[in-house]
Design an enzyme around this catalytic site. Sequence first.
Site, PDB file in Angstrom:
ATOM      1  N   ILE A   1      -8.569 -14.633  -4.052  1.00  0.00           N
ATOM      2  CA  ILE A   1      -8.392 -13.175  -3.577  1.00  0.00           C
ATOM      3  C   ILE A   1      -7.046 -13.133  -3.245  1.00  0.00           C
ATOM      4  O   ILE A   1      -6.258 -12.267  -2.927  1.00  0.00           O
ATOM      5  CB  ILE A   1      -9.233 -12.847  -2.469  1.00  0.00           C
TER       6      ILE A   1
ATOM      7  N   SER B   1       0.782  -1.344   0.001  1.00  0.00           N
ATOM      8  CA  SER B   1       0.083  -0.218   0.125  1.00  0.00           C
ATOM      9  C   SER B   1       0.944   1.280   0.007  1.00  0.00           C
ATOM     10  O   SER B   1       0.665   2.176  -0.883  1.00  0.00           O
ATOM     11  CB  SER B   1      -1.081  -0.035   1.198  1.00  0.00           C
TER      12      SER B   1
ATOM     13  N   ASP C   1     -13.129  -3.351   1.316  1.00  0.00           N
ATOM     14  CA  ASP C   1     -12.832  -4.555   0.776  1.00  0.00           C
ATOM     15  C   ASP C   1     -13.817  -5.422  -0.069  1.00  0.00           C
ATOM     16  O   ASP C   1     -13.451  -5.775  -1.188  1.00  0.00           O
ATOM     17  CB  ASP C   1     -12.381  -5.507   1.889  1.00  0.00           C
TER      18      ASP C   1
ATOM     19  N   LYS D   1      -8.530  -4.817  11.985  1.00  0.00           N
ATOM     20  CA  LYS D   1      -9.643  -4.213  11.155  1.00  0.00           C
ATOM     21  C   LYS D   1     -10.977  -4.222  11.921  1.00  0.00           C
ATOM     22  O   LYS D   1     -11.678  -3.504  11.799  1.00  0.00           O
ATOM     23  CB  LYS D   1     -10.109  -5.326  10.155  1.00  0.00           C
TER      24      LYS D   1
ATOM     25  N   GLY E   1      -6.292 -12.343  -6.940  1.00  0.00           N
ATOM     26  CA  GLY E   1      -6.607 -11.218  -5.971  1.00  0.00           C
ATOM     27  C   GLY E   1      -6.101  -9.769  -6.280  1.00  0.00           C
ATOM     28  O   GLY E   1      -6.452  -9.070  -5.413  1.00  0.00           O
TER      29      GLY E   1
HETATM   30  P1  NAP Z   1      -8.951 -14.997   8.325  1.00  0.00           P
HETATM   31  O1  NAP Z   1     -10.070 -14.066   8.882  1.00  0.00           O
HETATM   32  O2  NAP Z   1      -7.883 -15.474   9.188  1.00  0.00           O
HETATM   33  O3  NAP Z   1      -9.740 -16.122   7.946  1.00  0.00           O
HETATM   34  C1  NAP Z   1      -8.936 -17.485   7.368  1.00  0.00           C
HETATM   35  C2  NAP Z   1     -10.034 -18.653   6.357  1.00  0.00           C
HETATM   36  O4  NAP Z   1      -8.963 -19.257   6.055  1.00  0.00           O
HETATM   37  C3  NAP Z   1     -10.941 -19.109   7.459  1.00  0.00           C
HETATM   38  O5  NAP Z   1     -12.012 -19.330   6.868  1.00  0.00           O
HETATM   39  C4  NAP Z   1     -10.171 -20.376   7.859  1.00  0.00           C
HETATM   40  O6  NAP Z   1     -10.888 -21.485   8.275  1.00  0.00           O
HETATM   41  C5  NAP Z   1      -9.426 -20.877   6.616  1.00  0.00           C
HETATM   42  N1  NAP Z   1      -8.308 -21.577   6.785  1.00  0.00           N
HETATM   43  C6  NAP Z   1      -7.352 -21.251   7.203  1.00  0.00           C
HETATM   44  N2  NAP Z   1      -6.261 -22.277   7.398  1.00  0.00           N
HETATM   45  C7  NAP Z   1      -7.004 -23.487   6.470  1.00  0.00           C
HETATM   46  C8  NAP Z   1      -6.950 -24.608   6.358  1.00  0.00           C
HETATM   47  N3  NAP Z   1      -5.587 -25.286   6.507  1.00  0.00           N
HETATM   48  N4  NAP Z   1      -7.656 -25.366   5.638  1.00  0.00           N
HETATM   49  C9  NAP Z   1      -8.807 -24.937   5.273  1.00  0.00           C
HETATM   50  N5  NAP Z   1      -9.207 -23.475   5.573  1.00  0.00           N
HETATM   51  C10 NAP Z   1      -8.430 -22.938   6.083  1.00  0.00           C
HETATM   52  O7  NAP Z   1      -8.196 -14.302   6.957  1.00  0.00           O
HETATM   53  P2  NAP Z   1      -8.812 -13.214   6.204  1.00  0.00           P
HETATM   54  O8  NAP Z   1      -8.287 -11.930   6.667  1.00  0.00           O
HETATM   55  O9  NAP Z   1      -9.957 -13.352   5.782  1.00  0.00           O
HETATM   56  O10 NAP Z   1      -7.781 -13.376   4.659  1.00  0.00           O
HETATM   57  C11 NAP Z   1      -7.823 -14.497   4.120  1.00  0.00           C
HETATM   58  C12 NAP Z   1      -6.822 -14.374   2.699  1.00  0.00           C
HETATM   59  O11 NAP Z   1      -7.398 -13.371   2.088  1.00  0.00           O
HETATM   60  C13 NAP Z   1      -5.527 -14.242   2.898  1.00  0.00           C
HETATM   61  O12 NAP Z   1      -4.889 -14.975   2.148  1.00  0.00           O
HETATM   62  C14 NAP Z   1      -5.292 -12.752   2.492  1.00  0.00           C
HETATM   63  O13 NAP Z   1      -4.079 -12.406   1.997  1.00  0.00           O
HETATM   64  C15 NAP Z   1      -6.273 -12.901   1.602  1.00  0.00           C
HETATM   65  N6  NAP Z   1      -6.929 -11.020   1.439  1.00  0.00           N
HETATM   66  C16 NAP Z   1      -6.766 -10.672   0.219  1.00  0.00           C
HETATM   67  C17 NAP Z   1      -6.961  -9.378  -0.208  1.00  0.00           C
HETATM   68  C18 NAP Z   1      -6.960  -8.501  -1.343  1.00  0.00           C
HETATM   69  O14 NAP Z   1      -7.168  -7.535  -1.573  1.00  0.00           O
HETATM   70  N7  NAP Z   1      -6.948  -9.436  -2.600  1.00  0.00           N
HETATM   71  C19 NAP Z   1      -7.656  -8.590   0.930  1.00  0.00           C
HETATM   72  C20 NAP Z   1      -7.893  -9.247   2.289  1.00  0.00           C
HETATM   73  C21 NAP Z   1      -7.419 -10.522   2.536  1.00  0.00           C
HETATM   74  P3  NAP Z   1     -11.353 -21.761   9.793  1.00  0.00           P
HETATM   75  O15 NAP Z   1     -12.517 -20.627   9.901  1.00  0.00           O
HETATM   76  O16 NAP Z   1     -11.720 -23.371   9.637  1.00  0.00           O
HETATM   77  O17 NAP Z   1     -10.218 -21.602  10.397  1.00  0.00           O
END
Ligand code: NAP
Length: 277
Positions: free
Chosen positions: A218, A17, A102, A66, A241
């Site tokens: 994403i 950013s 987002d 957040k 993403g």
């Molecule tokens: P978060 O709140 O920690 O959520 C993580 C998710 O991943 C939960 O649904 C979790 O499932 C699942 N997960 C984690 N380990 C897993 C595994 N081994 N097997 C299956 N599911 C698993 O994270 P977040 O902030 O939403 O971010 C998630 C991703 O989005 C990251 O890669 C981040 O870089 C990306 N992102 C991208 C953007 C963009 O602008 N492109 C913006 C925001 C985030 P459980 O509920 O079962 O733990």
Amino acid sequence: MEKLFAVLGDPIGHSMSPMMHNDLFSYYDIDAHYLPFRIKAENLEDAVKGLKAIGVAGFNVTVPHKSKIIPLLDEIDELALQIGAVNTVVNEDGRLKGYNTDGQGFLTGLQFYVPSITGQKVLIIGAGGAAKAIYFTIAKNNPAKVDIANRTVDKAIKLVEECPFSASSKAISLPDANRDLGLYDLIIQTTMIGMAPKISESPITLINLKKQAMVCDIIYNPLETQLLLEAKQMGARVQNGLDMFVYQGALAFERWTGIFPDVERMKKNVLGQLGGK
Ligand code: NAP
């Protein structure tokens, strides 16, 4: 006087950013600078007070702050409050107001592939923070249905129960998603499965993917996850993403400056940093 913008997170060293926004400030000849601050959770309140005291013009908020930032701000936009997460803060005449760009960032970037979400059958994989922002934004835009598949099904059930918009929705397990994948026009992967170190992993199998389905992931680092590679090999349309990242930034920049920036320029910059084309 030069305006100050910032991003608060922990860790923050990887954030693109600062590079993206500083380039835009210089491109639009705006006297402003954007700095990354690594803030530990226990220091978040002090950090927000300090930024307010020095007259910060605006800032982004990233993992893990957040949700925790919400009670520390003066006002929260309605959608951000419903999502329960803020990624953009604007100093409006001395009051700090929180927004969430987002979900809208995802949807705006998607429009080049799927012009309207109305009538689409959507499956979101994951039920974390990013999934919630995307889910609520999609649910608000009249899809035929939007279901959530998550490893921990209870978390998906909670999201469905919390959704303030009346979309047809249900929570399912990942094995159910594998079995029923053919029901969906649009699949959106929001977990971190596919990022380093798990770059050869994928949260679902695509054997039952519908022909002409669109698959989004994403994650933007790597630019092509295992899921997108497999989807492409099966003839599906795919999106990584990068668009979401750039559009959430563009919408934040617009809130701060009134200018909707040159998104192609932003993408080129980020791709340059990622070593892509
Ligand atoms: P978060 O709140 O920690 O959520 C993580 C998710 O991943 C939960 O649904 C979790 O499932 C699942 N997960 C984690 N380990 C897993 C595994 N081994 N097997 C299956 N599911 C698993 O994270 P977040 O902030 O939403 O971010 C998630 C991703 O989005 C990251 O890669 C981040 O870089 C990306 N992102 C991208 C953007 C963009 O602008 N492109 C913006 C925001 C985030 P459980 O509920 O079962 O733990």
